[in-house]
Design an enzyme around this catalytic site. Structure first.
Site, PDB file in Angstrom:
ATOM      1  N   GLU A 164      -5.916-105.215 101.552  1.00  0.00           N
ATOM      2  CA  GLU A 164      -6.768-106.308 101.991  1.00  0.00           C
ATOM      3  C   GLU A 164      -7.327-106.010 103.384  1.00  0.00           C
ATOM      4  O   GLU A 164      -6.559-105.828 104.324  1.00  0.00           O
ATOM      5  CB  GLU A 164      -5.964-107.605 101.993  1.00  0.00           C
ATOM      6  CG  GLU A 164      -5.476-107.994 100.599  1.00  0.00           C
ATOM      7  CD  GLU A 164      -4.202-108.828 100.641  1.00  0.00           C
ATOM      8  OE1 GLU A 164      -3.853-109.337 101.716  1.00  0.00           O
ATOM      9  OE2 GLU A 164      -3.556-108.958  99.584  1.00  0.00           O
ATOM     10  N   HIS A 214       3.699-116.087 108.987  1.00  0.00           N
ATOM     11  CA  HIS A 214       3.180-114.889 109.640  1.00  0.00           C
ATOM     12  C   HIS A 214       4.176-114.349 110.668  1.00  0.00           C
ATOM     13  O   HIS A 214       3.780-113.879 111.725  1.00  0.00           O
ATOM     14  CB  HIS A 214       1.833-115.172 110.318  1.00  0.00           C
ATOM     15  CG  HIS A 214       0.748-115.574 109.380  1.00  0.00           C
ATOM     16  ND1 HIS A 214       0.613-116.881 108.943  1.00  0.00           N
ATOM     17  CD2 HIS A 214      -0.220-114.861 108.766  1.00  0.00           C
ATOM     18  CE1 HIS A 214      -0.416-116.935 108.109  1.00  0.00           C
ATOM     19  NE2 HIS A 214      -0.935-115.741 107.992  1.00  0.00           N
ATOM     20  N   GLU A 272      -1.262-108.623  95.845  1.00  0.00           N
ATOM     21  CA  GLU A 272      -0.289-107.672  96.386  1.00  0.00           C
ATOM     22  C   GLU A 272       0.463-106.874  95.326  1.00  0.00           C
ATOM     23  O   GLU A 272       0.740-105.681  95.511  1.00  0.00           O
ATOM     24  CB  GLU A 272       0.706-108.400  97.294  1.00  0.00           C
ATOM     25  CG  GLU A 272       0.137-108.824  98.632  1.00  0.00           C
ATOM     26  CD  GLU A 272      -0.708-110.079  98.555  1.00  0.00           C
ATOM     27  OE1 GLU A 272      -1.365-110.422  99.562  1.00  0.00           O
ATOM     28  OE2 GLU A 272      -0.713-110.736  97.483  1.00  0.00           O
ATOM     29  N   ASP A 295       5.116-110.705 105.383  1.00  0.00           N
ATOM     30  CA  ASP A 295       5.364-111.949 104.649  1.00  0.00           C
ATOM     31  C   ASP A 295       4.784-111.880 103.238  1.00  0.00           C
ATOM     32  O   ASP A 295       5.340-112.437 102.293  1.00  0.00           O
ATOM     33  CB  ASP A 295       4.734-113.130 105.385  1.00  0.00           C
ATOM     34  CG  ASP A 295       5.178-113.217 106.829  1.00  0.00           C
ATOM     35  OD1 ASP A 295       6.033-114.050 107.136  1.00  0.00           O
ATOM     36  OD2 ASP A 295       4.675-112.418 107.644  1.00  0.00           O
ATOM     37  N   TYR A 296       3.637-111.216 103.091  1.00  0.00           N
ATOM     38  CA  TYR A 296       2.964-111.169 101.795  1.00  0.00           C
ATOM     39  C   TYR A 296       3.617-110.190 100.830  1.00  0.00           C
ATOM     40  O   TYR A 296       3.275-110.157  99.645  1.00  0.00           O
ATOM     41  CB  TYR A 296       1.495-110.775 101.972  1.00  0.00           C
ATOM     42  CG  TYR A 296       0.714-111.656 102.913  1.00  0.00           C
ATOM     43  CD1 TYR A 296       1.213-112.890 103.344  1.00  0.00           C
ATOM     44  CD2 TYR A 296      -0.521-111.255 103.399  1.00  0.00           C
ATOM     45  CE1 TYR A 296       0.495-113.686 104.214  1.00  0.00           C
ATOM     46  CE2 TYR A 296      -1.255-112.050 104.267  1.00  0.00           C
ATOM     47  CZ  TYR A 296      -0.735-113.260 104.680  1.00  0.00           C
ATOM     48  OH  TYR A 296      -1.438-114.052 105.552  1.00  0.00           O
ATOM     49  N   GLN A 338      -1.067-106.643 103.842  1.00  0.00           N
ATOM     50  CA  GLN A 338      -1.566-107.025 105.158  1.00  0.00           C
ATOM     51  C   GLN A 338      -0.470-107.465 106.119  1.00  0.00           C
ATOM     52  O   GLN A 338      -0.435-107.043 107.265  1.00  0.00           O
ATOM     53  CB  GLN A 338      -2.619-108.120 105.019  1.00  0.00           C
ATOM     54  CG  GLN A 338      -3.350-108.397 106.306  1.00  0.00           C
ATOM     55  CD  GLN A 338      -4.633-109.166 106.073  1.00  0.00           C
ATOM     56  OE1 GLN A 338      -4.636-110.394 106.100  1.00  0.00           O
ATOM     57  NE2 GLN A 338      -5.708-108.451 105.810  1.00  0.00           N
TER      58      GLN A 338
END
Length: 803
Positions: free
Chosen positions: A494, A592, A525, A550-551, A547
């Site tokens: 991303e 984040h 993801e 957390d993702y 990115q």
């Protein structure tokens, strides 16, 4: 048993007849294996069975269209396909059912996976690639439904890369990108999010991918009306149909019992995907599952009488048989005779597989019985040892658990004895574990000559005039060097392409190296990671960018169930050295703040986890990883891109060693262990502690997996006699992992004068803003006071209570 893939070429009637008969032989052999396999489970010889009955004929058609260089990413009912391409024998099938640990007998996983999970070897014993263009390839299967889909995307994308990116040595991997990636999935599993994410991504990317949906109307016991809108996956995917003005799919439908139509449809799909790089979905309808989902149940419990009667009539093997008789390819008598011979061949193959499985165990049993007999003769506890021996001797078909468990139980009867017979038993047990344990536990990480731990450190070099720059410049310039040196390296994620990632670590790279090597990806993801896995399995060196840390949660299932187990579940016969790049640690707010490492550490064993404190260290890790063949997760410090670092002169060449700690400050009073962004705070605190007479040693672990291979932290603890682990994860998270490594693996507890302690974040997710960070994660003052408290407890006179 391999079928002829060239049935569409001009054949004489006799040749055509022989080809069809050979196909039927494969189908019936597969069915007989399923039927006999179920009996082996129900009689206790095998643990569990899940078979491909009812899917035989469409898999024959798929095998005919499958070419050398192609890859399969499938699910656990594709045994007929594997038999048809010559990669699964009757003996292999039953060896898998019995979990034979001899890879020659069970070349799908060496007994590590249950039957129905298939693979082909892609690397040799040294970890070097075989020539994948000269063989039919299967990426190793996993059980999670739809879990094979993200990897399928990457296997297909590799063909696109090989066709359009210049400079890559593709000699072992591709013939101008003409290879197709073939996926298989049950109709019920198309309800999974991973299926839809992959469908969408492949449509966007336009890659040569063919997905076969085996549709038998059920998912275990649940009918399609509870699974799929309109009870029809191809119907609801019509919006993906390609037209003249847009990208998309070709969607084909075919009856799963229609041999001729199946061959035509699969040949058409192969041509479309192979030549045009257009993805194809084949909805194979009206299939059956004559033995139900697995050996755990019976389909008579949930299917109506009418459905069961229909399944008997439209069983694909039965329909093929009727067609063969109707067209004069074979008579009833000829087929009956053929079926009789197949039944015998399957029984003989099953018997041979069982003999191969049990024979070495019987030899081991004989060895330990002889040892126990001698032990009993020399021991006052003869009666107890003899009882154990006789119980083992009475087991006519033992498993290894029976053998080694008996040997270990005997030891408790000779605890106080000191005889040659006891020592002989101990030696046998130790040798047994040395020989057998690796059969179950090897290859969690690379054991090849390219293993990351073997890559030697190369330090960054500097000139006297080297300037200090924003740290993101170091990452950027290092990637530039890597892209220039390694044409097989590509990165995607991303915002990775056009804008050069959100922190400008890839600034200008897409413009210089093109949209295929430095690519933007959608917000998806799991399939970003899947792209990496599949392309890495085909010889490319992908860097999959998530990115923020957390993702990674969206991709964690794929990371845990697929990537982390590739080398383990194939016993080192496949690899996928993908690098997962992300950024995390302290930023702002719940979503984040990137500190979920306790969970990640426990779910992705098999993947390296690297936590560089700055961008020079991170760049060095990328350089190291591209010289090796381990998959890895690299977590860059999110708040470090604008900090100043000195610019090295040997970009792309310096290497940060994996599994090696770095002592940033030596001290004598307490050992402080941390990593990433929190480490910078620890360094600052260590300077302030000197003002109150506390001389702390500060250690950067750098690499969580593997952890301190040289066991240097224990040497520090031996000097300071005190230990504190400081971490921004939740209590019991990464700090507990680190503490376990230091205390239990390195045995540092022997050197401690104070209780080892951890300082972590609060249990809740971090609140937003700078104040939220201060009250959620270890602050400067938290660290100072915690260290001071340890010293106060040890010497309250020198260090009076702070508050």
């Amino acid at each position: 048993m391999q079928t002829n893939p060239d049935i569409k070429t001009k054949l004489s009637f006799d040749d055509f007849k022989q080809e069809v008969l050979n196909d039927y032989k494969v189908a019936v052999t597969s069915r007989e294996c399923s039927l006999l396999g179920r009996r082996e489970v129900l009689t206790g010889k095998a643990k569990f069975g899940i078979f491909g009955g009812g899917k035989e004929v469409p898999q024959l058609a798929m095998a005919k269209a499958f070419k050398n260089g192609d890859f399969r990413s499938g699910y656990y009912r594709d045994q007929t396909f594997m038999m048809a391409i010559g990669k699964l024998s009757i003996e292999n099938f039953f060896s898998g059912l019995y979990a034979n640990i001899d890879f020659n007998q069970e070349p799908m996983s060496g007994g590590r996976q249950m039957g129905g999970h298939f693979m082909t070897t892609t690397i040799d014993e040294n970890g070097d690639w075989l020539d994948l263009t000269k063989t039919k390839n299967t990426s190793s299967d996993i059980s999670p439904t739809a879990g094979q889909m993200p990897r399928l995307l990457g296997l297909a994308q590799a063909s696109k890369i090989y066709r359009h990116v210049e400079g890559i040595d593709s000699s072992k991997f591709s013939n101008n990108g003409n290879e197709v990636a073939w996926g298989t999935i049950g109709n019920a599993s198309t309800s999974e999010g991973l299926f839809f994410e992959t469908i969408n991504a492949a449509g966007v990317l336009q890659v040569p991918m063919i997905i076969s949906v085996w549709d038998d109307e059920y998912g275990i016991s649940v009918h399609a009306k509870h699974q799929t809108t309109k009870e029809n996956i191809s119907e609801i995917l019509k919006g993906f149909q390609k037209d003249e003005n847009s990208n998309g799919y070709e969607i084909l439908k075919v009856k799963g019992w229609d041999y001729v139509s199946l061959i035509e449809v699969y040949e058409e799909a192969s041509q479309i995907a192979r030549e045009k790089h257009v993805p194809v979905l084949i909805h194979v309808q009206e299939l059956t599952q004559p033995q139900g989902h697995s050996t755990s149940g019976s389909h008579e419990r949930y299917k109506s009488k009418e459905r069961l009667e229909w399944e008997v009539q439209y069983d694909c093997n039965a329909q093929m048989r009727e067609w063969m008789i109707a067209t004069g390819i074979a008579t009833e008598e000829e087929l009956s005779e053929l079926e009789k011979s197949i039944k015998k061949a399957v029984r003989d193959g099953k018997k041979a597989a069982w003999t191969s499985f049990v024979h070495p165990i019987k030899e081991e049993k004989s060895q330990i019985i002889d040892i126990l007999d001698k032990l009993a003769s020399s021991s006052p506890n003869k009666v107890f040892i003899t009882k154990l021996k006789n119980e083992l001797d009475a087991i006519s078909e033992p498993i290894r658990k029976d053998v080694i468990s008996t040997a270990r139980k005997a030891l408790k009867y000779v605890i106080s004895e000191n005889t040659p017979e006891k020592q002989n038993l101990i030696n046998w047990i130790e040798t047994y574990f040395d020989n057998i344990q690796p059969k179950y536990s090897s290859h969690l990480y690379s054991e090849s000559k390219k293993a990351t731990r073997l890559v030697e450190e190369v330090k960054p070099q500097y000139k006297e005039t080297s300037e200090e720059v924003d740290a993101r410049i170091i990452i950027r310039d290092n990637f530039n060097a890597l892209f220039s040196k390694h044409p097989e390296v590509l990165i995607f994620g991303e915002d990775s392409g056009n804008i050069g990632d959100v922190n400008q670590g890839l600034e200008g790279m897409q413009e210089k190296y093109g949209e295929l090597r430095v690519a933007d990806a959608g917000i998806r993801e799991a399939t970003i990671l899947g792209q990496g896995i599949g392309m890495a399995m085909r010889g490319l060196r992908p860097i999959a960018e998530i990115q923020y840390l957390d993702y990674l949660m969206y991709a964690l299932q794929t990371m845990s169930d697929d990537l982390s187990t590739v080398q383990y579940r194939t016993k080192g016969h496949q690899k996928a050295p993908v690098i997962v790049r992300t950024r995390g640690h302290r930023l702002e707010g719940i979503w984040h703040s990137g500190s979920q490492l306790g969970g990640i550490l426990n779910l992705v064993r098999g993947i390296l986890i690297l936590v560089p404190r700055n961008m020079t260290k991170a760049a060095g890790f990328y350089n190291t990883l591209l010289e090796s063949d381990d998959p890895a997760l690299v977590i860059e410090c999110l708040n470090g891109y604008r900090l100043k670092e000195k610019l090295p002169t040997n970009m792309g060449d310096f290497k940060t060693p994996v599994g090696v700690i770095e002592t940033l400050k030596e001290g004598k009073d307490i050992t402080l262990v941390s990593y990433g962004s929190t480490l910078r705070i620890v360094e600052e605190v260590a300077k302030e502690l000197m003002e109150v007479g506390i001389d702390a040693e500060v250690i950067d672990v750098q690499s969580l997996i593997p952890f301190d291979l040289n066991q240097d932290i224990v040497k520090s603890v031996a000097k300071t006699n005190r230990l504190m682990v400081i971490d921004e994860d939740v209590p019991g998270g990464a700090s507990a992992y680190i503490l376990n490594e230091i205390l239990n693996t390195q045995n540092a507890y022997k050197h401690l004068d104070s209780k080892p302690s951890t300082l972590t974040a609060k249990e809740h997710r971090p609140a937003y803003g700078s104040d939220g960070d201060y009250f959620s994660k270890p602050s400067h003052e938290d660290i100072f006071e915690a260290i001071y408290a340890v010293m106060h407890e040890s010497d309250p006179n020198t260090y009076p209570k702070l508050r």
